[in-house]
Motif scaffolding. Structure first.
Motif, PDB file in Angstrom:
ATOM      1  N   ALA A 197      50.450   5.711  85.651  1.00  0.00           N
ATOM      2  CA  ALA A 197      50.275   4.258  84.678  1.00  0.00           C
ATOM      3  C   ALA A 197      49.388   4.518  83.740  1.00  0.00           C
ATOM      4  CB  ALA A 197      50.049   3.155  85.590  1.00  0.00           C
ATOM      5  N   LEU A 198      48.370   5.317  84.055  1.00  0.00           N
ATOM      6  CA  LEU A 198      47.298   5.665  82.894  1.00  0.00           C
ATOM      7  C   LEU A 198      47.842   6.654  81.882  1.00  0.00           C
ATOM      8  CD1 LEU A 198      43.963   5.883  84.682  1.00  0.00           C
ATOM      9  CD2 LEU A 198      44.421   4.418  82.880  1.00  0.00           C
ATOM     10  N   ARG A 203      50.076   7.651  76.190  1.00  0.00           N
ATOM     11  CA  ARG A 203      50.922   7.814  75.420  1.00  0.00           C
ATOM     12  C   ARG A 203      51.587   6.845  74.280  1.00  0.00           C
ATOM     13  NH1 ARG A 203      56.370   9.841  78.904  1.00  0.00           N
ATOM     14  NH2 ARG A 203      56.807   7.784  79.547  1.00  0.00           N
ATOM     15  N   LEU A 204      51.047   5.675  74.476  1.00  0.00           N
ATOM     16  CA  LEU A 204      51.350   4.570  73.573  1.00  0.00           C
ATOM     17  C   LEU A 204      50.391   4.389  72.495  1.00  0.00           C
ATOM     18  CD1 LEU A 204      52.806   2.048  76.354  1.00  0.00           C
ATOM     19  CD2 LEU A 204      54.202   3.623  75.058  1.00  0.00           C
ATOM     20  N   GLU A 297      51.479  10.473  67.097  1.00  0.00           N
ATOM     21  CA  GLU A 297      50.242   9.440  67.263  1.00  0.00           C
ATOM     22  C   GLU A 297      49.434   9.733  68.472  1.00  0.00           C
ATOM     23  OE1 GLU A 297      50.653   5.521  65.242  1.00  0.00           O
ATOM     24  OE2 GLU A 297      52.545   5.642  65.649  1.00  0.00           O
ATOM     25  N   MET A 298      50.160   9.889  69.565  1.00  0.00           N
ATOM     26  CA  MET A 298      49.463   9.881  70.906  1.00  0.00           C
ATOM     27  C   MET A 298      49.926  11.089  71.646  1.00  0.00           C
ATOM     28  SD  MET A 298      47.783   7.370  70.408  1.00  0.00           S
ATOM     29  CE  MET A 298      46.997   7.071  71.993  1.00  0.00           C
ATOM     30  N   ALA A 303      56.293  15.469  78.204  1.00  0.00           N
ATOM     31  CA  ALA A 303      57.485  15.345  77.323  1.00  0.00           C
ATOM     32  C   ALA A 303      57.760  16.546  76.341  1.00  0.00           C
ATOM     33  CB  ALA A 303      57.407  14.155  76.558  1.00  0.00           C
ATOM     34  N   ARG A 304      56.445  16.887  75.668  1.00  0.00           N
ATOM     35  CA  ARG A 304      56.838  18.119  74.522  1.00  0.00           C
ATOM     36  C   ARG A 304      57.004  19.374  75.155  1.00  0.00           C
ATOM     37  NH1 ARG A 304      56.124  13.694  72.336  1.00  0.00           N
ATOM     38  NH2 ARG A 304      58.287  13.911  72.793  1.00  0.00           N
TER      39      ARG A 304
END
Length: 359
Positions: A197-198, A203-204, A297-298, A303-304
């Motif tokens: 969750a953190l 990433r938001l 941004e984050m 994912a990358r």
């Protein structure tokens, strides 16, 4: 004791008392609820039918939410809960919280219920990288399907339609707050769903907050770019500090890997030719570094790196590097990705030991 429920009205057809909740009757067995709750035992003792009409079924009206009450009944009857608690639902945390509140209200022992419900939070916020990847794949499929549905005029005209996945997918801050508000007294470990969750919260972008859209100048976000939001106002000061520490750690680790670790792995490969290394270095300078450290941004290194691993497998621009060399570089990325995940779940990235500090 486990007894079946009627599939049509979710009541026990051979029960001996009716509970009226939100206008709906639920026929249940007094013995089952009385065994688990003195409050129910007292209620039922007062509501016995008249001795002159022993066949009469007494009715007790309860002023409770029906949805969590049904979950509570399923738990007390020993039913499998999976069919009643949806996967990847924004309602899951609220439903579980309200169920535990009901248990407390009726003086039902809460820790056993907590233990039965926690796996459904864990299902949405996994603690293994394999499960995380499976969840991300599932969400990507939901997004693709939604984009396809939105091209259909009939779908958009349906009053029950959804146009943003954010309205149905779990929200991370409420999950983190749940761990504080509903933590069993005897628990001394960090709940296993908190790290995921953190990480998702990290990433938001900070202005994507459904409770305060004015943080972005009063303009809500572009659906094509962002499909998730957060309610950071639910977090405690300590939890916010852990989040900020984690964001910084993810950025620094991504930069270290982008500028040092991966180039070093390419240079030290003892099998690849210089020509092959040149191909990979060029690709890394043009593609890899940008994905790892910007212009996002984050931070979202999981994912990358997953995207980079796929590019090493499929990009025609990398055909100048042999398949064996590309496979070894994929292994380097996969190993780093696992290490990033391990740092997240073992508490190091977000300094989760601070959760034990008072706010």
């Amino acid at each position: 004791m486990s007894l079946p429920m009627s599939s049509q009205n979710q009541e026990f057809v051979d029960g001996d008392i009716d509970l009226l909740i939100a206008g709906h009757k639920h026929r249940i067995h007094k013995a089952i609820l009385s065994e688990n709750s003195e409050v129910f035992a007292d209620l039922f003792a007062l509501a016995d039918p008249s001795a002159d009409a022993p066949e009469e079924i007494a009715v007790i009206e309860l002023h409770d939410d029906e949805e969590p009450f049904k979950i509570l009944l399923h738990i007390l009857y020993g039913h499998e809960l999976a069919p009643y608690i949806p996967f990847l639902s924004r309602n899951t945390i609220s439903l579980i919280s309200r169920t535990l509140d009901l248990a407390d209200k009726y003086n039902i022992e809460v820790p056993p219920l907590h233990a039965k419900l926690i796996p459904f939070i864990q299902r949405d916020w996994p603690d293994t990288l394999v499960a995380w990847d499976a969840m991300e794949t599932h969400i990507a499929a939901l997004e693709a399907q939604l984009q396809e549905d939105l091209r259909n005029p009939a779908y958009r005209q349906d009053p029950d339609t959804i146009d943003v996945l954010d309205t149905i997918l779990p929200e991370p801050a409420s999950v983190i707050r749940f761990s504080t508000d509903y933590k069993p007294e005897q628990a001394r470990a960090i709940s296993s769903y908190i790290p995921a969750a953190l990480y998702h919260l990290a990433r938001l972008p900070p202005y994507i907050d459904v409770d305060d859209p004015t943080m972005n100048g009063g303009v809500y976000w572009d659906f094509d770019e962002i499909v998730r939001s957060a309610k950071r106002g639910l977090l405690t000061r300590t939890q916010l500090m852990c989040l900020m520490i984690g964001i910084d750690a993810l950025r620094l680790n991504s930069a270290r890997f982008a500028f040092k670790e991966f180039p070093t792995a390419v240079a030290e490969d003892e099998v690849a030719s210089e020509a092959e290394k040149t191909v990979i270095r060029k690709w890394w300078m043009e593609v890899g570094i940008e994905k790892m450290v910007g212009p996002y941004e984050m931070p979202d290194p999981l994912a990358r790196m997953r995207e980079l691993i796929e590019e090493l497998r499929t990009s025609t621009e990398l055909e100048g590097a042999g398949s064996g060399f590309r496979e070894r570089m994929r292994v380097v990325l996969e190993k780093e990705r696992q290490e990033v995940w391990d740092g997240i779940v073992n508490g190091g990235t977000f300094c989760l030991f601070m959760f034990f500090y008072p706010d």
